[in-house]
Motif scaffolding. Sequence first.
Motif, PDB file in Angstrom:
ATOM      1  N   VAL A   1     -14.285 -30.452  -9.356  1.00 38.18           N
ATOM      2  CA  VAL A   1     -13.313 -31.556  -9.499  1.00 38.18           C
ATOM      3  C   VAL A   1     -13.333 -32.102 -10.928  1.00 38.18           C
ATOM      4  O   VAL A   1     -12.281 -32.357 -11.535  1.00 38.18           O
ATOM      5  CB  VAL A   1     -13.622 -32.680  -8.483  1.00 38.18           C
ATOM      6  N   GLU A   2     -14.530 -32.277 -11.506  1.00 32.61           N
ATOM      7  CA  GLU A   2     -14.647 -32.801 -12.882  1.00 32.61           C
ATOM      8  C   GLU A   2     -14.000 -31.847 -13.878  1.00 32.61           C
ATOM      9  O   GLU A   2     -13.313 -32.274 -14.816  1.00 32.61           O
ATOM     10  CB  GLU A   2     -16.124 -33.007 -13.237  1.00 32.61           C
TER      11      GLU A   2
ATOM     12  N   HIS B   1     -10.268 -32.325 -13.953  1.00 29.77           N
ATOM     13  CA  HIS B   1      -9.850 -33.518 -14.689  1.00 29.77           C
ATOM     14  C   HIS B   1      -9.884 -33.294 -16.205  1.00 29.77           C
ATOM     15  O   HIS B   1      -8.978 -33.721 -16.925  1.00 29.77           O
ATOM     16  CB  HIS B   1     -10.746 -34.700 -14.321  1.00 29.77           C
TER      17      HIS B   1
ATOM     18  N   ALA C   1      -7.034 -31.166 -17.441  1.00 31.25           N
ATOM     19  CA  ALA C   1      -5.750 -31.865 -17.396  1.00 31.25           C
ATOM     20  C   ALA C   1      -5.636 -32.964 -18.456  1.00 31.25           C
ATOM     21  O   ALA C   1      -4.530 -33.466 -18.715  1.00 31.25           O
ATOM     22  CB  ALA C   1      -5.531 -32.464 -16.013  1.00 31.25           C
ATOM     23  N   ASN C   2      -6.778 -33.336 -19.090  1.00 33.66           N
ATOM     24  CA  ASN C   2      -6.799 -34.429 -20.072  1.00 33.66           C
ATOM     25  C   ASN C   2      -6.516 -33.892 -21.481  1.00 33.66           C
ATOM     26  O   ASN C   2      -7.330 -33.172 -22.053  1.00 33.66           O
ATOM     27  CB  ASN C   2      -8.151 -35.129 -20.035  1.00 33.66           C
TER      28      ASN C   2
END
Length: 467
Positions: free
Chosen positions: A372-373, A376, A379-380
């Motif tokens: 999950v990390e 993120h 996507a950043n």
Amino acid sequence: MKLSHKIMTVSAAALFLAAPAVSLSSNNDQVFAASKKAKKAKKTKTVKKTKKSKAVKKTKADKKSKKTILTLARNSYVYTKSGKRTKYQKAKTLRKGKRYAALSAKTVTLKHVKYYRLATNAYIKAANVAKVNGKAVKKTEQFGTKVSVPKNADQYRATIKHNSYFYDNDLTTDKTDKLLKGSTIYVDLYGYIGVTKVYRVASGDYAGSFIKASNVSKIDGKGKRMQLANGKNTVLRYLSDNETLIVLRSDRPSNIYNEAGKLLHEQFSGGEDNAKRVDKAIYMVLSDDDKTVHLMYKIIGQDQYIRASDVVASYGKALKPENTDKSVSDQLAATSSDKESLQTLYNTEIAGTTKYQLAAKDKQTQYDAAFVEAGHVLANAKATVAEVKTAEKKLQTAINALDGSKVKVVDPDNLTAAEKSAVIQKVAAAYGVSESQVNLSTTGEVNITGTSSSTITLPLSDFVTSE
């Protein structure tokens, strides 16, 4: 600065000695031994001849002369008052063993070096003189042992471990006087002539000259540092222990930046004459080049930084960077190229594999969080290189920790008691339940009872494999 020389003192009597006495005949001895009455008598022809003697006339002339006769111990140049070589009596070099007239038996000191004056603007080094008016000049080989303690607190006593000559600032010496092993001398600066470490002599006749640091065993106190460039017209560079002298490129001015890496309007010119003192080295990213990490030097007392790539020479202590280029580059915004490795790992199918499904429940949870990390971070758009690297490392570690595997059995249709126990333990660990919540049916199924009394039924083949 020319190399100074230890000048040996000549006794006061020796300074005023006349030329060597001339031998007289036996007749003269009789005349001088006569009584006062005989002296008043009419002078004999012998006496008259003695008065006319050329030897007597020469002695009287020598007594009246104010000239001093110097005998050279070695070939020697003649210098002007400013220290430049000059001709004397049409000769460039005065020869060893020859006798030359000087204006005085007293020496004069010019720029730390003692000389005898031959003429109005002609001087010869006293260290090259063997005799003055026929008297040998005594040499004191051990220099420095009688130097008084200096009042200047910035001077330090050096103990000599090897016989040491005195050197000029281009590391030349005429090897006249020397410091003997075990003697002491005061010095005030420490640095380099080229690549040779030296101390500068602070007191005495040799003040301003240098001794090699390799000949010094101990320094009482900690001296200042300096740096000497090569060449006779060198300028002394005074540096403290935490300073470095840098010389910038001279083909173009060097840009100046502040602590944040922002380009300032000022620019520094290069060359030895514009050398800068710096006391800090640090890696940073510059505002006009935000994709490259540069090693920078900080100008002492200023919020001004110079790129190390603009430095062509440095002297003194080497400054160790306070950070690393890697630590700075990691703070840059990650590009798609920087994220490529993480993206590949993220796209790998792991959740549906036996390695994941039959791993211990806590290891599955660790993987889920890392996965999950990573999503993120990918996507950043503002994620840094460091964040991408951290996410990739966590995900890879979680994948490596997954150790799910099936239980090996001889016959899946006829499990032994030990094989049944191994299957129950595997299922309980993978689903995070107790072993009492796992049951093997006679029809070849695995039943898992949850906390809400709900039951999950899975085929035994999901958990076992035959050898």
